[in-house]
Design an enzyme around this catalytic site. Sequence first.
Site, PDB file in Angstrom:
ATOM      1  N   SER A 190      -7.542 -19.390 -25.159  1.00 58.88           N
ATOM      2  CA  SER A 190      -8.032 -18.088 -24.700  1.00 58.88           C
ATOM      3  C   SER A 190      -8.017 -17.078 -25.835  1.00 58.88           C
ATOM      4  CB  SER A 190      -7.168 -17.544 -23.561  1.00 58.88           C
ATOM      5  OG  SER A 190      -7.628 -16.269 -23.218  1.00 58.88           O
ATOM      6  N   GLU A 194      -7.861 -12.890 -15.186  1.00 58.36           N
ATOM      7  CA  GLU A 194      -8.798 -12.135 -16.032  1.00 58.36           C
ATOM      8  C   GLU A 194      -9.888 -11.490 -15.182  1.00 58.36           C
ATOM      9  OE1 GLU A 194     -10.424 -14.369 -19.496  1.00 58.36           O
ATOM     10  OE2 GLU A 194     -12.376 -13.955 -18.611  1.00 58.36           O
TER      11      GLU A 194
HETATM   12  C1  6PG Z   1     -11.024 -16.603 -22.696  1.00 57.62           C
HETATM   13  C2  6PG Z   1     -12.183 -16.356 -21.745  1.00 57.62           C
HETATM   14  C3  6PG Z   1     -13.264 -17.417 -21.853  1.00 57.62           C
HETATM   15  C4  6PG Z   1     -14.278 -17.295 -20.706  1.00 57.62           C
HETATM   16  C5  6PG Z   1     -15.528 -16.592 -21.129  1.00 57.62           C
HETATM   17  C6  6PG Z   1     -16.563 -16.556 -19.986  1.00 57.62           C
HETATM   18  O1  6PG Z   1      -9.911 -16.798 -22.175  1.00 57.62           O
HETATM   19  O2  6PG Z   1     -11.287 -16.565 -23.894  1.00 57.62           O
HETATM   20  O3  6PG Z   1     -11.655 -16.423 -20.417  1.00 57.62           O
HETATM   21  O4  6PG Z   1     -12.638 -18.702 -21.802  1.00 57.62           O
HETATM   22  O5  6PG Z   1     -14.695 -18.539 -20.303  1.00 57.62           O
HETATM   23  O6  6PG Z   1     -15.161 -15.310 -21.500  1.00 57.62           O
HETATM   24  O7  6PG Z   1     -15.965 -16.143 -18.821  1.00 57.62           O
HETATM   25  P1  6PG Z   1     -16.805 -15.919 -17.455  1.00 57.62           P
HETATM   26  O8  6PG Z   1     -18.254 -16.276 -17.709  1.00 57.62           O
HETATM   27  O9  6PG Z   1     -16.191 -16.863 -16.459  1.00 57.62           O
HETATM   28  O10 6PG Z   1     -16.636 -14.474 -17.130  1.00 57.62           O
END
Ligand code: 6PG
Length: 465
Positions: A127, A188
């Site tokens: 992440s 998140e």
């Molecule tokens: C992270 C984010 C990342 C996530 C994208 C898209 O921890 O770096 O959570 O893994 O997948 O930001 O997220 P969504 O399209 O599901 O909003």
Amino acid sequence: MTKNDIGVIGLGTMGKNLALNLANKGFKVAGFNRTYVITKEIENEKHDNFKGYEEISEFVDSLEKPAKIIVMVKAGEPVDMVCDQLLDFLIEGDIIIDAGNSYFKDTMRRHDFIESRGIFYFGVGVSGGEKGALLGPSIMPGGDKDAYDLIKPYLETIAAQKNGEPCCTYIGPNGAGHYVKMVHNGIEYADMQLIAESYLLLKEIGHFSNQEMADIFEEWNSTELRSYLVEITAKILREKDELTDLDLVDMIVDKASQKGTGKWTILEAINQDFNVSLIQAAVQARITSNLVERDIFSRAFLVPNGKEINPKVFKEEVRKAYTLGKLIAYAQGFSLMYDASIRYDWQLDLGKIASIFRAGCIIQAELLEVIMNVYKNEEVLSNFLVDGSMINQVNTNIQSLRVTNSLAILAGVPIPVLSSAITYLDQLRSKLVGANLIQAQRDFFGAHTFERIDVEGKVHHEWEN
Ligand code: 6PG
């Protein structure tokens, strides 16, 4: 010929940045991408310690044994395809590390199949987005505990650091790492939606401008609300649009997308008979924002008039409401992991998970230091809200959550997560939640029985006499 220390397959933004992070930390990195031109482009950037390969056989052959290969490709079929390709070249004791956002049950399946071939398989949550991958993400590895020692030096070196500690720790066996990453994303979604609701309240009821709201979020970022998401929100609200010189946020279509990790979280919670109402509300909010009928209803439904408020007072009410909403969202996420740990026999260390969320990841926040310390005092907690310090937090902020919800409803401002938060707290607090009547109805039409408050055992009542 000097062998490479580690390989990375999949050199898209995330894969490339992970490879460069490893190379910048002095590891010799082999790179491979389905389309060689991408690999060549990175080679032409002349990064020390990075070497690209056109053939997967040469890529694997260039690695010191046991081979350690990070796979960073789109979740789903592509991961299976890359694993099938690799199995032709790997030998017993080699290690595949899936660092994409794979669904944890896919990881469990792949783990069992690949480990049956004598090859170690890790599902690793990463992440922090592309910047995090390059400069230091939060890393959640799941797989064989003994084999983890073989990849620990690499992952803990490239991870974000907090007070000198890597934001990377062994999470648990098989799918545990990807499960924790999934819940990270669920939290998140909820935190992002809470910030969006705070923005809506400040804008629609407080009548603050984007610049004034940027100042407010910046103020909040120097309080207990400090976090990556609050920090970037202040920056987003200041950003001007190059085309019109208006505020860019006002030029963005009001419809949210999602790649699916938040959705997985609520589907798993339902399967676990678990209430993650705030995460669910956040996922539903993104779905509802795309409803084509919004335009019709915005003209058809009665427009509320709301109540006059003192913006200075209201701003503080919103801050306290968001503080509590955020606490509840994180509590639901951590409780879900507690339940999964029992269900899948993972022995998750929730205090350690809180500690590696303190930097590098999208939900990094001051609050995680508080949560980590609660688990230090009480290692095994089904819901950290039972802790005295958390109960104080709830009681300090709950009235602001009520006031904010009341004003939002009167003004017609949609706040699905903040309203779920006060409802959830009242469900936890209330002596009667109406379940007694549900049981009576179920017994009336289906003879499903109910328990009495005064005697043991289940009874059925003849309602139709
Ligand atoms: C992270 C984010 C990342 C996530 C994208 C898209 O921890 O770096 O959570 O893994 O997948 O930001 O997220 P969504 O399209 O599901 O909003």
